[in-house]
Write an enzyme that holds these catalytic residues in place. Sequence first.
Site, PDB file in Angstrom:
ATOM      1  N   GLY A   1     127.651  59.047  89.848  1.00  0.00           N
ATOM      2  CA  GLY A   1     127.516  60.363  89.234  1.00  0.00           C
ATOM      3  C   GLY A   1     126.514  61.249  89.958  1.00  0.00           C
ATOM      4  O   GLY A   1     125.349  60.898  90.111  1.00  0.00           O
TER       5      GLY A   1
ATOM      6  N   GLY B   1     125.596  64.232  88.882  1.00  0.00           N
ATOM      7  CA  GLY B   1     125.133  65.247  87.936  1.00  0.00           C
ATOM      8  C   GLY B   1     123.616  65.361  88.028  1.00  0.00           C
ATOM      9  O   GLY B   1     123.001  64.943  89.014  1.00  0.00           O
ATOM     10  N   PHE B   2     123.014  65.922  86.993  1.00  0.00           N
ATOM     11  CA  PHE B   2     121.559  66.121  87.027  1.00  0.00           C
ATOM     12  C   PHE B   2     120.811  64.800  87.192  1.00  0.00           C
ATOM     13  O   PHE B   2     119.841  64.711  87.933  1.00  0.00           O
ATOM     14  CB  PHE B   2     121.093  66.795  85.731  1.00  0.00           C
ATOM     15  CG  PHE B   2     121.447  68.238  85.667  1.00  0.00           C
ATOM     16  CD1 PHE B   2     120.779  69.163  86.462  1.00  0.00           C
ATOM     17  CD2 PHE B   2     122.443  68.691  84.834  1.00  0.00           C
ATOM     18  CE1 PHE B   2     121.107  70.506  86.417  1.00  0.00           C
ATOM     19  CE2 PHE B   2     122.783  70.022  84.774  1.00  0.00           C
ATOM     20  CZ  PHE B   2     122.111  70.940  85.568  1.00  0.00           C
TER      21      PHE B   2
ATOM     22  N   GLU C   1     127.075  80.031  72.661  1.00  0.00           N
ATOM     23  CA  GLU C   1     127.135  80.788  73.913  1.00  0.00           C
ATOM     24  C   GLU C   1     128.547  81.311  74.169  1.00  0.00           C
ATOM     25  O   GLU C   1     128.736  82.474  74.552  1.00  0.00           O
ATOM     26  CB  GLU C   1     126.669  79.900  75.081  1.00  0.00           C
ATOM     27  CG  GLU C   1     125.165  79.699  75.068  1.00  0.00           C
ATOM     28  CD  GLU C   1     124.661  78.630  76.028  1.00  0.00           C
ATOM     29  OE1 GLU C   1     123.447  78.534  76.200  1.00  0.00           O
ATOM     30  OE2 GLU C   1     125.473  77.885  76.594  1.00  0.00           O
TER      31      GLU C   1
ATOM     32  N   ALA D   1     119.719  68.643  80.287  1.00  0.00           N
ATOM     33  CA  ALA D   1     119.481  68.538  81.723  1.00  0.00           C
ATOM     34  C   ALA D   1     118.057  68.051  82.051  1.00  0.00           C
ATOM     35  O   ALA D   1     117.893  67.184  82.917  1.00  0.00           O
ATOM     36  CB  ALA D   1     119.770  69.883  82.383  1.00  0.00           C
TER      37      ALA D   1
HETATM   38  C1  LIG Z   1     128.907  73.587  78.657  1.00  0.00           C
HETATM   39  C2  LIG Z   1     127.583  72.869  78.721  1.00  0.00           C
HETATM   40  C3  LIG Z   1     126.398  73.591  78.575  1.00  0.00           C
HETATM   41  C4  LIG Z   1     125.175  72.953  78.631  1.00  0.00           C
HETATM   42  N1  LIG Z   1     124.028  73.689  78.508  1.00  0.00           N
HETATM   43  C5  LIG Z   1     122.835  73.088  78.648  1.00  0.00           C
HETATM   44  C6  LIG Z   1     121.631  73.842  78.622  1.00  0.00           C
HETATM   45  O1  LIG Z   1     121.653  75.068  78.457  1.00  0.00           O
HETATM   46  N2  LIG Z   1     120.453  73.197  78.790  1.00  0.00           N
HETATM   47  C7  LIG Z   1     120.402  71.839  78.988  1.00  0.00           C
HETATM   48  O2  LIG Z   1     119.316  71.290  79.175  1.00  0.00           O
HETATM   49  N3  LIG Z   1     121.511  71.098  79.008  1.00  0.00           N
HETATM   50  C8  LIG Z   1     122.726  71.680  78.847  1.00  0.00           C
HETATM   51  N4  LIG Z   1     123.868  70.926  78.882  1.00  0.00           N
HETATM   52  C9  LIG Z   1     123.754  69.466  78.977  1.00  0.00           C
HETATM   53  C10 LIG Z   1     123.508  69.028  80.402  1.00  0.00           C
HETATM   54  O3  LIG Z   1     124.412  69.659  81.271  1.00  0.00           O
HETATM   55  C11 LIG Z   1     123.645  67.517  80.452  1.00  0.00           C
HETATM   56  O4  LIG Z   1     122.649  66.953  79.629  1.00  0.00           O
HETATM   57  C12 LIG Z   1     123.491  66.986  81.860  1.00  0.00           C
HETATM   58  O5  LIG Z   1     124.502  67.512  82.687  1.00  0.00           O
HETATM   59  C13 LIG Z   1     123.561  65.464  81.879  1.00  0.00           C
HETATM   60  O6  LIG Z   1     123.458  65.029  83.195  1.00  0.00           O
HETATM   61  P1  LIG Z   1     124.147  63.679  83.650  1.00  0.00           P
HETATM   62  O7  LIG Z   1     123.782  63.510  85.082  1.00  0.00           O
HETATM   63  O8  LIG Z   1     123.830  62.592  82.684  1.00  0.00           O
HETATM   64  O9  LIG Z   1     125.715  63.933  83.502  1.00  0.00           O
HETATM   65  P2  LIG Z   1     126.629  65.020  84.200  1.00  0.00           P
HETATM   66  O10 LIG Z   1     125.859  66.186  84.648  1.00  0.00           O
HETATM   67  O11 LIG Z   1     127.761  65.217  83.270  1.00  0.00           O
HETATM   68  O12 LIG Z   1     127.163  64.275  85.524  1.00  0.00           O
HETATM   69  C14 LIG Z   1     128.028  63.179  85.476  1.00  0.00           C
HETATM   70  C15 LIG Z   1     128.668  63.017  86.835  1.00  0.00           C
HETATM   71  O13 LIG Z   1     129.377  61.791  86.843  1.00  0.00           O
HETATM   72  C16 LIG Z   1     130.626  61.963  87.446  1.00  0.00           C
HETATM   73  N5  LIG Z   1     131.532  60.950  86.885  1.00  0.00           N
HETATM   74  C17 LIG Z   1     131.834  60.774  85.583  1.00  0.00           C
HETATM   75  N6  LIG Z   1     132.657  59.722  85.429  1.00  0.00           N
HETATM   76  C18 LIG Z   1     132.901  59.245  86.675  1.00  0.00           C
HETATM   77  C19 LIG Z   1     133.692  58.172  87.169  1.00  0.00           C
HETATM   78  N7  LIG Z   1     134.398  57.364  86.374  1.00  0.00           N
HETATM   79  N8  LIG Z   1     133.728  57.974  88.500  1.00  0.00           N
HETATM   80  C20 LIG Z   1     133.017  58.779  89.346  1.00  0.00           C
HETATM   81  N9  LIG Z   1     132.245  59.789  88.918  1.00  0.00           N
HETATM   82  C21 LIG Z   1     132.183  60.022  87.599  1.00  0.00           C
HETATM   83  C22 LIG Z   1     131.019  63.379  87.079  1.00  0.00           C
HETATM   84  O14 LIG Z   1     131.967  63.897  87.999  1.00  0.00           O
HETATM   85  C23 LIG Z   1     129.679  64.100  87.151  1.00  0.00           C
HETATM   86  O15 LIG Z   1     129.435  64.630  88.423  1.00  0.00           O
HETATM   87  C24 LIG Z   1     125.116  71.540  78.812  1.00  0.00           C
HETATM   88  C25 LIG Z   1     126.308  70.812  78.960  1.00  0.00           C
HETATM   89  C26 LIG Z   1     127.532  71.471  78.904  1.00  0.00           C
HETATM   90  C27 LIG Z   1     128.811  70.681  79.068  1.00  0.00           C
END
Ligand SMILES: Cc1cc2nc3c(=O)[nH]c(=O)nc-3n(C[C@H](O)[C@H](O)[C@H](O)COP(=O)(O)OP(=O)(O)OC[C@H]3O[C@@H](n4cnc5c(N)ncnc54)[C@H](O)[C@@H]3O)c2cc1C
Length: 455
Positions: free
Chosen positions: A15, A17-18, A174, A320
């Site tokens: 992943g 993501g953040f 939003e 995030a």
């Molecule tokens: C619409 C929206 C608005 C938001 N607004 C805010 C905000 O204003 N402030 C705030 O703090 N937070 C906000 N959030 C929450 C924040 O975005 C999340 O808490 C944060 O993105 C979590 O990070 P993460 O790395 O755990 O997951 P993610 O950022 O979701 O990253 C997960 C990654 O894993 C990859 N992945 C998933 N499954 C697989 C797989 N099987 N194989 C390979 N890759 C995979 C995905 O492609 C992705 O790149 C918001 C979320 C959304 C959806």
Amino acid sequence: MQVHHRNLPRVVVVGGGFAGLAVVTSLRRAAVRVTLVDRQNHHLFQPLLYQVATAALSPSDIAEPLRHIVRKQENCEVLLAQVEGADVPGKKLLTDSGEIPYDYLVVAAGTRHSYFGHEEWEEFAPGLKSLDDALEIRRRMLLAFEVAEKTRDDAERRAAMTFLVIGGGPTGVEMAGAIAEIAKETLLRDFRHIDSSQARVLLVDNSPRVLSTYAPDLSDSAAEQLAEIGVEVLMSSRVTKLEEHAATLSSGETIAARTIVWAAGNVASPLGASLGVPLDRAGRVIVQPDLSIPGHPEVLVIGDMAHCVGENGEPLPGLAPVAMQQGRHAAENIVQRLSDAWTKPFVYLDKGTMATIGRCRAVADAGFMKFTGFTAWLAWLFIHVLFLVSFRSKIGVLMSWGYTYLVFGRKARLITGRRLDVKPSRPAVEAPPPAAQIAATDVQAAEPASAVART
Ligand SMILES: Cc1cc2nc3c(=O)[nH]c(=O)nc-3n(C[C@H](O)[C@H](O)[C@H](O)COP(=O)(O)OP(=O)(O)OC[C@H]3O[C@@H](n4cnc5c(N)ncnc54)[C@H](O)[C@@H]3O)c2cc1C
């Protein structure tokens, strides 16, 4: 040139993501080989996704290719692959491109929408998680105005001009705020046969107040700010049925709406289940204080996928800053383990939360102080621009926003995608009546005020 020393321990991160990206970049000087695996080729700034869904920003304003982000980090390689699970005893990650052995595994695959057992609802009410989701919502929203412009059927026009957002959390608030703004300001001069300001935007949630995880005074302020821009807020209302262009609420009322957006629930990535450790009700992996899983200190789960208890005894929220801080902490603990030192428990430094409600409106809770309205919106703008990944994005986003702000424009108002299903059920043979006449017809034929409280 890739410098990958074969003998160095291999850290595989699932992943970008953040959370995952924070692990990778924090390991840039560590004596490890890092493999970042993601099924998307880009990092997505999810907090601004609703701006793409509502045509204020373009996809490339809020996403950055992963390879570009780590291009200077020589100990890191990127693999575009779908992860299918993990063989924890065998220390192998299972992907659609084969198995990847690891010494340390960090799983940060985030969450996906939950339709509470009604997966068939997704077709009628897409959620907002990826760029594809955002573009689909943008397409549906813009097409709805086109249908309203074309049709001669009053009921169809009303449904096309009704936008229903399900879920009163930050994303729902939003989205509803931004759609109201588009209808009442941006599109005002674009159509000849409809008055876009007559559009209804409804926000529905099961809980008694919007932004239910925020302090009650901020929830109240958010509800007031939504009312100011014409969003109808229906709280303590559960959706019991969803079908194409209609939703039925727990009150028994059915709302005809061509565009329905789902912002009501999340469930953790199914990858957590393959680790063979306990999960919570939202499918999140219950992690140890140092973010590893029970019995396997070499496997860490972080970000939205992790159930990690905070100082108040409650699981940390899916935000995030939590994900980024956990990413940095996971990297630190891996480095500690490499030198046989003790790992440290994760402690979240909470700097507050905020949500926007259209242009110039927001609520923000900085812990020691709460803001509402324009001040909160300025704080929101500053922080979101500050945290965008690359310099180019920051400038690009600022320029797009500056434009949107000054001229009420939304330059990304493009309808794309293969299906251009704009054909109304009763196409206009003659030109439909002008907007003023339609508005009058609407008032007569509208549902009784008691059916849905209007603000
Ligand atoms: C619409 C929206 C608005 C938001 N607004 C805010 C905000 O204003 N402030 C705030 O703090 N937070 C906000 N959030 C929450 C924040 O975005 C999340 O808490 C944060 O993105 C979590 O990070 P993460 O790395 O755990 O997951 P993610 O950022 O979701 O990253 C997960 C990654 O894993 C990859 N992945 C998933 N499954 C697989 C797989 N099987 N194989 C390979 N890759 C995979 C995905 O492609 C992705 O790149 C918001 C979320 C959304 C959806």
